[in-house]
Design an enzyme around this catalytic site. Structure first.
Site, PDB file in Angstrom:
ATOM      1  N   HIS A  41       4.034 -10.534   4.298  1.00  0.00           N
ATOM      2  CA  HIS A  41       5.346  -9.900   4.101  1.00  0.00           C
ATOM      3  C   HIS A  41       5.205  -8.703   3.171  1.00  0.00           C
ATOM      4  O   HIS A  41       4.197  -8.588   2.457  1.00  0.00           O
ATOM      5  CB  HIS A  41       6.317 -10.903   3.481  1.00  0.00           C
ATOM      6  CG  HIS A  41       5.868 -11.332   2.117  1.00  0.00           C
ATOM      7  ND1 HIS A  41       4.965 -12.369   1.919  1.00  0.00           N
ATOM      8  CD2 HIS A  41       6.124 -10.836   0.884  1.00  0.00           C
ATOM      9  CE1 HIS A  41       4.705 -12.482   0.641  1.00  0.00           C
ATOM     10  NE2 HIS A  41       5.398 -11.564  -0.025  1.00  0.00           N
ATOM     11  N   HIS A 128       3.222  -3.152   0.070  1.00  0.00           N
ATOM     12  CA  HIS A 128       1.936  -3.712   0.488  1.00  0.00           C
ATOM     13  C   HIS A 128       2.134  -5.087   1.106  1.00  0.00           C
ATOM     14  O   HIS A 128       3.194  -5.705   0.921  1.00  0.00           O
ATOM     15  CB  HIS A 128       1.010  -3.843  -0.738  1.00  0.00           C
ATOM     16  CG  HIS A 128       1.478  -4.883  -1.697  1.00  0.00           C
ATOM     17  ND1 HIS A 128       2.448  -4.644  -2.647  1.00  0.00           N
ATOM     18  CD2 HIS A 128       1.147  -6.189  -1.845  1.00  0.00           C
ATOM     19  CE1 HIS A 128       2.674  -5.739  -3.338  1.00  0.00           C
ATOM     20  NE2 HIS A 128       1.896  -6.700  -2.869  1.00  0.00           N
TER      21      HIS A 128
HETATM   22  P1  ATP Z   1       0.798 -17.419  -5.750  1.00  0.00           P
HETATM   23  O1  ATP Z   1       1.605 -16.972  -6.933  1.00  0.00           O
HETATM   24  O2  ATP Z   1       0.560 -18.885  -5.678  1.00  0.00           O
HETATM   25  O3  ATP Z   1      -0.457 -16.635  -5.577  1.00  0.00           O
HETATM   26  P2  ATP Z   1       2.601 -15.839  -4.145  1.00  0.00           P
HETATM   27  O4  ATP Z   1       2.240 -14.714  -5.054  1.00  0.00           O
HETATM   28  O5  ATP Z   1       2.578 -15.614  -2.679  1.00  0.00           O
HETATM   29  O6  ATP Z   1       1.707 -17.107  -4.436  1.00  0.00           O
HETATM   30  P3  ATP Z   1       5.042 -15.801  -5.534  1.00  0.00           P
HETATM   31  O7  ATP Z   1       4.333 -15.681  -6.838  1.00  0.00           O
HETATM   32  O8  ATP Z   1       6.252 -16.668  -5.445  1.00  0.00           O
HETATM   33  O9  ATP Z   1       4.049 -16.342  -4.431  1.00  0.00           O
HETATM   34  O10 ATP Z   1       5.416 -14.349  -5.057  1.00  0.00           O
HETATM   35  C1  ATP Z   1       6.239 -14.083  -3.936  1.00  0.00           C
HETATM   36  C2  ATP Z   1       6.113 -12.607  -3.591  1.00  0.00           C
HETATM   37  O11 ATP Z   1       6.585 -11.827  -4.695  1.00  0.00           O
HETATM   38  C3  ATP Z   1       4.689 -12.148  -3.377  1.00  0.00           C
HETATM   39  O12 ATP Z   1       4.706 -11.065  -2.457  1.00  0.00           O
HETATM   40  C4  ATP Z   1       4.260 -11.639  -4.728  1.00  0.00           C
HETATM   41  O13 ATP Z   1       3.258 -10.648  -4.613  1.00  0.00           O
HETATM   42  C5  ATP Z   1       5.536 -11.041  -5.245  1.00  0.00           C
HETATM   43  N1  ATP Z   1       5.580 -11.149  -6.705  1.00  0.00           N
HETATM   44  C6  ATP Z   1       5.283 -12.232  -7.451  1.00  0.00           C
HETATM   45  N2  ATP Z   1       5.459 -12.011  -8.757  1.00  0.00           N
HETATM   46  C7  ATP Z   1       5.873 -10.726  -8.852  1.00  0.00           C
HETATM   47  C8  ATP Z   1       6.213  -9.895  -9.932  1.00  0.00           C
HETATM   48  N3  ATP Z   1       6.185 -10.322 -11.193  1.00  0.00           N
HETATM   49  N4  ATP Z   1       6.605  -8.634  -9.640  1.00  0.00           N
HETATM   50  C9  ATP Z   1       6.659  -8.188  -8.384  1.00  0.00           C
HETATM   51  N5  ATP Z   1       6.339  -8.930  -7.318  1.00  0.00           N
HETATM   52  C10 ATP Z   1       5.949 -10.173  -7.538  1.00  0.00           C
END
Ligand code: ATP
Ligand code: MG
Length: 189
Positions: A41, A128
């Site tokens: 996504h 991205h």
């Molecule tokens: P994991 O944290 O287990 O690696 P994930 O990153 O897919 O899994 P989330 O951390 O819930 O799951 O993130 C959901 C989406 O939001 C992902 O696309 C992630 O890159 C983005 N994301 C997460 N944290 C942030 C942040 N602090 N700022 C911007 N985007 C974020």
């Protein structure tokens, strides 16, 4: 609920990229955790933990934004790493956005989220699709070089989604995503 707003590419776009990524993905590297393709996504706004009572206001705000957007032509292309090369934690493919629509959409989406009383992460927006995560910062240059030659098919994104993320509950202990709401870009074309 842990929430984010994102654009999910259609199946043919995902399949095209999956075919390109497959030879690298099947090559074992214990430092790299490849994201499952059905989780790919483009994040527009990351909300983090949101109390349930705020979701109605959020949905209303997102609906208003979507109604004013026309569909967006996009293409997945190239590669990069966060926070940078070397010593990255994330390897991603980039998004080509010929009409330069996404940054504005991300900005007004974050605005709507704020208006609903939810803080968004203020990090600079870099559109991205995360392809792989690293358990420790490693030199990913060899991956980025190969993935950088990728050029996917163009598609027209016609909606965005509010997605919940349950950390550690998805495939390979990654996050499990569920769509909570989806709004069509139904603005004048
Ligand atoms: P994991 O944290 O287990 O690696 P994930 O990153 O897919 O899994 P989330 O951390 O819930 O799951 O993130 C959901 C989406 O939001 C992902 O696309 C992630 O890159 C983005 N994301 C997460 N944290 C942030 C942040 N602090 N700022 C911007 N985007 C974020
Ligand atoms: Mg994360």
């Amino acid at each position: 609920m842990r929430l984010f707003v994102g654009i999910v590419p259609p199946l043919e776009v995902v399949e095209h990229l999956a075919e390109f990524v497959e030879p690298r993905r099947s090559h074992p590297d214990e430092d790299l955790r490849w994201a499952a393709e059905d989780t790919w996504h483009i994040t527009l706004a990351f909300l983090g933990e949101v109390p349930d009572y705020k979701t109605d206001d959020l949905a209303e705000g997102l609906e208003v934004i979507a109604k004013r957007q026309k569909p967006i032509d996009l293409r997945l292309r190239g590669a990069g790493a966060f926070p940078g090369v070397p010593n990255a934690r994330v390897v991603y493919t980039g998004v080509q956005d010929p009409e330069d629509r996404l940054a504005h959409l991300a900005s007004i989406t974050r605005g709507a989220v704020n208006k609903a009383g939810v803080q968004v992460d203020g990090r600079k927006f870099t559109p991205h699709v995360t392809l792989a995560r690293l358990s420790r910062p490693v030199d990913v240059l060899r991956y980025v070089r190969v993935l950088d030659t990728y050029e996917g098919p163009e598609w027209t994104a016609s909606s965005f989604e509010l997605i919940s993320s349950r950390l550690g509950e998805g495939p390979s202990h990654g996050a499990a995503y569920d769509t909570v709401g989806e709004w069509e870009f139904s603005g004048p074309t």
